[in-house]
Design an enzyme around this catalytic site. Structure first.
Site, PDB file in Angstrom:
ATOM      1  N   GLY A 228      42.672  44.314  37.047  1.00  0.00           N
ATOM      2  CA  GLY A 228      43.398  43.650  38.123  1.00  0.00           C
ATOM      3  C   GLY A 228      44.866  44.049  39.009  1.00  0.00           C
ATOM      4  O   GLY A 228      45.061  45.183  38.612  1.00  0.00           O
ATOM      5  N   SER A 229      45.000  43.170  39.522  1.00  0.00           N
ATOM      6  CA  SER A 229      46.840  43.483  40.485  1.00  0.00           C
ATOM      7  C   SER A 229      47.990  44.351  39.460  1.00  0.00           C
ATOM      8  O   SER A 229      47.785  43.708  38.191  1.00  0.00           O
ATOM      9  CB  SER A 229      47.498  42.405  41.351  1.00  0.00           C
ATOM     10  OG  SER A 229      48.606  42.503  41.129  1.00  0.00           O
TER      11      SER A 229
END
Lengths: 136, 401
Positions: A61-62
């Site tokens: 993810g981020s």
């Protein structure tokens, strides 16, 4: 049981394992104020990272997730150490900023033998990880 | 420490030049060690993510304290990713005072480091164009892919903290896409489907990224690739598959020099593959309440295209139309001449932010139409939001009268 590991952020620490079989996105899956896993689809939903040795395959993810790891430390709810199958930049950056011991690349199949509640001792100067199985 | 460091770099790492520089060096060196980098290399410029308060939250302020202890400045020109709101029209976007106050503090901190508050995911549209062979430390995934693919510059997909560390030290570790051999493609994609509008390029990228996570593609049979098409493809590949570099035969700068001997698999992208992507993002049955365009940020040409297609038509009642861009594009003379007319027809142009990183989009709208698979991907993750992927032409026909 003793396993070889690659040290990334140094430290010597013993603690109780919280094991996530699936990759974790620190942004979105974790509440940085409480340390709780808030992703309802996570197999460890509702558990808390605080004072655990958190064992997980890898981050996902981020990349802002690094700041979440740092936030856990600032809020005193961080894990004692992070053990990844293979660390990537999100987790590495977060662990360095927060100064949380981080190791990866276990030389045996740690993930098939570990369970939440086991006790692990990590010693990065020895490049080892020792497992003490939980009494059943 | 495996990596070779110069005396100056050793001093930076040891803390002789302050804690912020030492932490930054530690970050770069340790990441480099993990990826077996042998040395650090200078970067020409940096692009830093971690700006929207929606994504970074409270932990960012503790991090800023760590970096505020010594008055460091960035060593190379550095630009910022979008914030969570238009820095001027945030009230119109229904952003709360509390959110706005925090957002201003975040941007101010970065400005204090000497970073330019461009607040865009597409710095290459506002004059910050990479040159062939430049080493960079960019973090916004679509911009990373544009720098690598469209311009032939070299950057890994940096994280928010590592891009900042590189900006402060002017250095990055030499691994990954900084090394020529790692830039060769692994998958050949014969593009049989017609690529007409921007959304078709976006669909191709999304389809590929889902299938071949992280592997560099070599597209053949793509007839044209302008900057606006290239950015849609780049953003989609990164969103669905973390792909940071693509090559297009005859059209991207490295497509002639790359080694295509080691291609592992050859596949086709057909009309039906393209339709699959549109079908996947076809979640709204009726009653769309927002059209969101500008992922990545709209260029002047994008805005002009909407303007031209609109002609004398007006927005239908009950649906809003938002375009996201950089403030530099928005305030440019060319765009400025279109704004009054767009506004009078019910179209809003917001700067500094976008549908993915602003709370005012996912928070206030339930059924959103877009022409970007990246936007659809991120908006659709919130269970309360439904999305539709459509071409700009079809959107314009549907929502105007």
């Amino acid at each position: 049981m003793e396993i070889g590991i690659r040290p990334i952020v140094e430290g010597k620490v013993t603690g109780s394992v919280l094991f996530s079989p699936s990759p974790i996105s620190f942004l979105g899956d974790v509440d940085s104020e409480t340390g709780k896993i808030i992703d309802s689809e996570s197999p460890i939903y509702g558990r808390n990272l605080k004072d655990t040795i958190f064992v997980f395959p890898r981050g996902r993810g981020s990349t802002v997730g690094s700041y979440i790891i740092y936030g856990l430390k600032v809020n005193n709810v961080s894990p004692l150490a992070l053990v990844a199958e293979e660390a990537e930049t999100i987790v590495i950056a977060g662990a360095i900023l927060a100064d949380i011991p981080l190791v990866d690349l276990p030389d045996k199949d740690l993930f098939s033998m570990i369970e939440t509640g086991d006790t692990i001792t990590i010693d990065t100067s020895e490049r080892t990880l020792k497992i003490q199985k939980r009494k059943k | 420490m495996i990596m070779f460091l110069t005396k100056d770099q050793e001093e930076m790492l040891s803390g002789m030049k302050g804690e912020a520089i030492a932490k930054s060096m530690e970050l770069i060196v340790k990441i480099g060690d993990v990826y077996n980098a042998e040395q650090l290399i200078p970067i020409k410029n940096a692009q830093v993510a971690g700006v929207s308060y929606l994504t970074v939250g409270e932990p960012i302020f503790s991090f800023f304290e760590l970096f505020s202890k010594d008055a460091v400045k960035v060593k190379v020109p550095t630009w910022l990713n979008p914030a969570g709101m238009d820095m001027e029209k945030w009230r119109e976007m229904k952003i709360s005072e509390d959110f706005a106050e925090k957002q201003f503090r975040i941007v101010k901190f970065y400005e204090g480091l000497g970073i330019k508050p461009t607040l865009t995911c597409a710095p290459y549209l506002i004059g910050h164009t990479p040159s062939y062979g430049d080493h960079l430390a960019w973090s916004e995934s679509s911009a990373v892919s544009m720098a690598n693919s469209f311009y032939g510059a070299r950057t890994n997909r940096e994280g928010a903290p590592s891009s900042l560390a590189s900006a402060i030290t002017g250095l990055t570790a030499n691994y990954g896409l900084h090394i020529t051999e790692n830039r060769n493609p692994r998958i050949l994609v014969n593009v049989k489907a017609n690529l007409e509008g921007f959304s078709d390029y976006s669909a191709l990228g999304y389809w590929y990224g889902k299938k071949f996570h992280g592997l560099i593609p070599y597209f053949v049979n793509i007839q044209k690739l302008n900057i606006n098409e290239a950015k849609m493809l780049a953003a989609a590949l990164a969103a669905s598959g973390s792909v940071a570099l693509y090559h297009v035969k005859g059209l991207t700068p490295e497509s002639k020099s790359i080694d295509i001997e080691n291609i592992e698999e050859k596949i086709e992208f057909t009309e039906s593959n393209k339709t699959e992507v549109y079908n996947y993002f076809n979640q709204i049955n009726e009653g769309a309440d927002l059209v969101a365009i500008g992922c990545p940020h709209a260029s002047y040409e994008d805005i002009k295209y909407i303007f031209d297609t609109l002609q004398s038509r007006q927005m239908k009642k009950g649906i809003e139309f938002w375009i996201f861009t950089s403030s530099k594009t928005k305030t440019s003379v060319d765009t400025d001449s279109l704004l009054t007319s767009l506004k009078s027809r019910g179209i809003k142009v917001y700067a500094d932010t976008c549908m993915v990183v602003s709370p005012s989009v996912g928070g206030n709208f339930r059924n959103i139409i877009t022409n970007s698979t990246k936007a659809a991907h991120y908006l659709g993750r919130a269970k309360t939001t439904m999305v539709n992927l459509q071409s700009l032409d079809s959107i314009m026909k549907e929502v105007t009268e």
